[in-house]
Design a protein around this motif. Sequence first.
Motif, short mmCIF file in Angstrom:
data_model
loop_
_atom_site.label_atom_id
_atom_site.label_comp_id
_atom_site.label_asym_id
_atom_site.label_seq_id
_atom_site.Cartn_x
_atom_site.Cartn_y
_atom_site.Cartn_z
N GLN A 13 29.87 93.07 -57.00
CA GLN A 13 31.28 93.14 -57.30
C GLN A 13 31.61 92.22 -58.46
OE1 GLN A 13 33.30 94.29 -53.01
NE2 GLN A 13 33.47 92.20 -53.75
N ALA A 14 32.69 92.54 -59.15
CA ALA A 14 33.14 91.68 -60.23
C ALA A 14 33.29 90.25 -59.74
CB ALA A 14 34.47 92.19 -60.79
N SER A 84 29.75 85.33 -63.00
CA SER A 84 31.08 85.86 -63.33
C SER A 84 30.98 87.25 -63.94
CB SER A 84 31.81 84.91 -64.27
OG SER A 84 31.95 83.62 -63.70
N LYS A 86 31.30 91.07 -64.94
CA LYS A 86 32.43 91.94 -65.19
C LYS A 86 31.97 93.39 -65.19
CE LYS A 86 34.44 88.50 -68.33
NZ LYS A 86 34.91 88.25 -69.72
N PRO A 87 32.86 94.33 -64.91
CA PRO A 87 32.47 95.74 -64.95
C PRO A 87 31.84 96.14 -66.28
CG PRO A 87 34.57 95.53 -63.86
CD PRO A 87 34.24 94.17 -64.39
N GLU A 88 32.30 95.56 -67.38
CA GLU A 88 31.73 95.90 -68.67
C GLU A 88 30.31 95.39 -68.88
OE1 GLU A 88 35.20 92.96 -69.59
OE2 GLU A 88 34.68 94.42 -68.04
N THR A 90 28.04 96.30 -66.86
CA THR A 90 27.23 97.37 -66.30
C THR A 90 26.37 98.01 -67.38
OG1 THR A 90 28.81 97.86 -64.53
CG2 THR A 90 27.30 99.62 -65.16
N THR A 116 24.87 97.10 -62.04
CA THR A 116 26.14 97.77 -61.88
C THR A 116 27.14 96.79 -61.28
OG1 THR A 116 25.05 99.90 -61.53
CG2 THR A 116 27.35 99.71 -60.86
N VAL A 117 28.26 96.63 -61.95
CA VAL A 117 29.30 95.71 -61.51
C VAL A 117 30.54 96.54 -61.18
CG1 VAL A 117 30.64 93.66 -62.04
CG2 VAL A 117 28.36 93.94 -63.02
N SER A 118 30.95 96.48 -59.95
CA SER A 118 32.12 97.23 -59.51
C SER A 118 33.37 96.38 -59.60
CB SER A 118 31.92 97.74 -58.08
OG SER A 118 31.77 96.66 -57.17
N SER A 119 34.49 97.02 -59.85
CA SER A 119 35.75 96.32 -59.96
C SER A 119 36.44 96.21 -58.62
CB SER A 119 36.66 97.02 -60.97
OG SER A 119 36.92 98.36 -60.57
#
Length: 119
Positions: A13-14, A84, A86-88, A90, A116-119
């Motif tokens: 997760q983010a 830390s 962030k979704p970006e 990913t 993969t980073v989920s928001s």
Amino acid sequence: QVQLVESGGGLVQAGGSLRLSCTASGTIFSINAMGWYRQAPGKQRELVAHSDSGGSTNYADSVKGRFTISRDVAKGTVDLQMNSLKPEDTAVYYCNIRAWVGRSVGDYWGQGTQVTVSS
């Protein structure tokens, strides 16, 4: 023959953290530099972090203060601590080394590990 193997990717997760690891093996005479690149869907591969044999590092502006590269040239390993997230962030992350193999210097790449980073 040179082989680079990455590990440590996954889904977070983010705000979370991941640590990527890479180990190089094979007929490497010496390693000049080690680094991490990433490629998001539909985008070009970009430099994330880089460390030369003397320990000098550089980072993409987008990850400065959040990511830390560490390497052990003698062991042929390079890690990327990612905090830390962030979704970006990913992307598929690739380990890279610039090394002398035989009498030639070249760039070698791992197979990539998905982050993969989920928001």
